[in-house]
Design an enzyme around this catalytic site. Structure first.
Site, PDB file in Angstrom:
ATOM      1  N   ARG A 146       0.841  -1.191   0.000  1.00 34.10           N
ATOM      2  CA  ARG A 146       0.000   0.000   0.000  1.00 34.10           C
ATOM      3  C   ARG A 146       0.881   1.247   0.000  1.00 34.10           C
ATOM      4  O   ARG A 146       2.036   1.217   0.443  1.00 34.10           O
ATOM      5  CB  ARG A 146      -0.901   0.025   1.241  1.00 34.10           C
TER       6      ARG A 146
ATOM      7  N   LYS B  17      -2.362  -2.287   7.855  1.00 33.67           N
ATOM      8  CA  LYS B  17      -3.565  -1.840   8.553  1.00 33.67           C
ATOM      9  C   LYS B  17      -3.626  -2.470   9.934  1.00 33.67           C
ATOM     10  O   LYS B  17      -3.233  -3.620  10.133  1.00 33.67           O
ATOM     11  CB  LYS B  17      -4.813  -2.231   7.754  1.00 33.67           C
TER      12      LYS B  17
ATOM     13  N   HIS C 123      -2.788   2.366  -5.674  1.00 32.22           N
ATOM     14  CA  HIS C 123      -3.472   1.102  -5.425  1.00 32.22           C
ATOM     15  C   HIS C 123      -3.619   0.287  -6.710  1.00 32.22           C
ATOM     16  O   HIS C 123      -3.736  -0.943  -6.657  1.00 32.22           O
ATOM     17  CB  HIS C 123      -4.847   1.369  -4.796  1.00 32.22           C
TER      18      HIS C 123
ATOM     19  N   ARG D 161      -0.876  -2.076  -6.847  1.00 29.10           N
ATOM     20  CA  ARG D 161      -1.128  -3.198  -5.929  1.00 29.10           C
ATOM     21  C   ARG D 161      -2.102  -4.187  -6.573  1.00 29.10           C
ATOM     22  O   ARG D 161      -1.878  -5.401  -6.528  1.00 29.10           O
ATOM     23  CB  ARG D 161      -1.686  -2.635  -4.626  1.00 29.10           C
TER      24      ARG D 161
ATOM     25  N   HIS E 197      -3.946  -9.034   3.505  1.00 31.00           N
ATOM     26  CA  HIS E 197      -5.400  -9.022   3.656  1.00 31.00           C
ATOM     27  C   HIS E 197      -5.797  -9.843   4.883  1.00 31.00           C
ATOM     28  O   HIS E 197      -5.357 -10.989   5.041  1.00 31.00           O
ATOM     29  CB  HIS E 197      -6.080  -9.620   2.426  1.00 31.00           C
TER      30      HIS E 197
ATOM     31  N   TYR F  37      -9.347 -10.708  -7.111  1.00 29.34           N
ATOM     32  CA  TYR F  37      -8.355 -10.810  -8.185  1.00 29.34           C
ATOM     33  C   TYR F  37      -8.551 -12.059  -9.030  1.00 29.34           C
ATOM     34  O   TYR F  37      -8.108 -12.100 -10.166  1.00 29.34           O
ATOM     35  CB  TYR F  37      -6.947 -10.749  -7.588  1.00 29.34           C
TER      36      TYR F  37
END
Length: 300
Positions: free
Chosen positions: A149, A173, A246, A249, A272, A281
């Site tokens: 990110r 995150k 992004h 990414r 994730h 994806y």
């Protein structure tokens, strides 16, 4: 209890106890502020399911996107669940609150040929040795090469990168740390930047910085500068007017899966929390495969 005081205590809990990302806390705060303006002078105990449904209905009438409605409903549910756990209210009015499902939008990605052309152009530009060109090449190689990110990129310090192993330690995150791999092109680009570019940028700073990537004044580079760079160099390759880091990414994840990477491995690389987030994806890869089939097969 007054709604505003409870909302403040809740967002403080998200920030200090749950340690959510600042952008996530700002989103919760914004949604609860919008709810506060809708309920007027009512207290927490006076808010009902119908109150919340009316709030979302008015948001629909003013044209809020389905994704915004879904986020606001989720914010309300999180807030009232917390308020009930804290015994600020006797009953949770949000238990049966639902919002329109988010429409699935596939992420913007670049083809492998486009990424090769883009990064080759950046390598050529950096070969002259100009500090910002070396930095930009190194940033783009790492964004694509590791699929990180933009916040993770900007937060990197020099000591977080191991060029011998080809790994970077990033803070994702929820302040979750992970180690991500990157390949030889990124290693070479980062090495050239550290050798010939970073010291020149650091010389412009008022005080030393441990940051890996430095801005034009020698301080840690910010997300806005990275967005500007990616928008400038990537947009022509993906045919989009607005595109940000992004997209690199998304592109990295899609290319990993197309190359045979296991879904769980891609989840771990991207950081994730849920495998469901990574599943998008597989849809991208399937749709690109279908498009190629329709163009190429005589019976398509």
């Amino acid at each position: 209890m007054e709604f505003a005081a409870a909302a403040h205590a809740f967002t403080d809990h998200l920030e200090r106890v749950r340690r959510l990302a600042p952008a996530t806390v700002r989103a919760y705060r914004s949604d609860l502020r919008d709810l506060a303006s809708a309920i007027g002078e009512r207290t927490l105990e006076e808010i009902t399911l119908e109150t919340l449904r009316d709030w979302l209905w008015h948001a629909t009438q003013r044209g809020d996107a389905r994704s915004t409605l879904a986020r606001r409903a989720a914010a309300a549910r999180s807030f009232f669940t917390w308020a009930h756990e804290q015994e600020l209210i006797a009953h949770d009015p949000s238990l049966r609150l639902v919002a329109p499902k988010r429409g699935r939008t596939l992420p913007t990605i670049a083809s492998q040929d486009a990424m090769t052309a883009l990064l080759e152009a950046q390598r050529t530009a950096a070969s002259a040795g100009e500090p910002t060109a070396l930095r930009d090449h190194a940033m783009l190689e790492l964004l694509y090469g590791a699929g990180i990110r933009v916040s993770e990129l900007c937060g990197l310090d020099v000591d977080d990168v191991d060029l011998d192993r080809g790994t970077a330690r990033v803070l994702g995150k929820g302040s979750k740390e992970r180690v991500v791999p990157f390949g030889r092109p990124a290693r070479e680009a980062i090495g050239a930047y550290l050798t010939r570019g970073r010291s020149a940028l650091l010389a412009r700073a008022a005080r030393p910085s441990p940051a890996l990537y430095l801005g034009s004044r020698g301080g840690r580079i910010g997300p806005r500068a990275v967005y500007s760079l990616v928008a400038e160099v990537l947009a022509p390759f993906v045919g989009a007017d607005t595109v940000g880091p992004h997209a690199l990414r998304h592109t990295a994840a899609t290319h990993l899966l197309a190359g045979g990477a296991h879904l769980r491995a891609v989840q771990e690389i991207l950081g994730h929390a849920s495998l469901g987030t990574t599943l998008i994806y597989t849809h991208v890869s399937a749709e690109r495969l279908t498009a190629t089939y329709r163009l190429a097969h005589p019976r398509a």
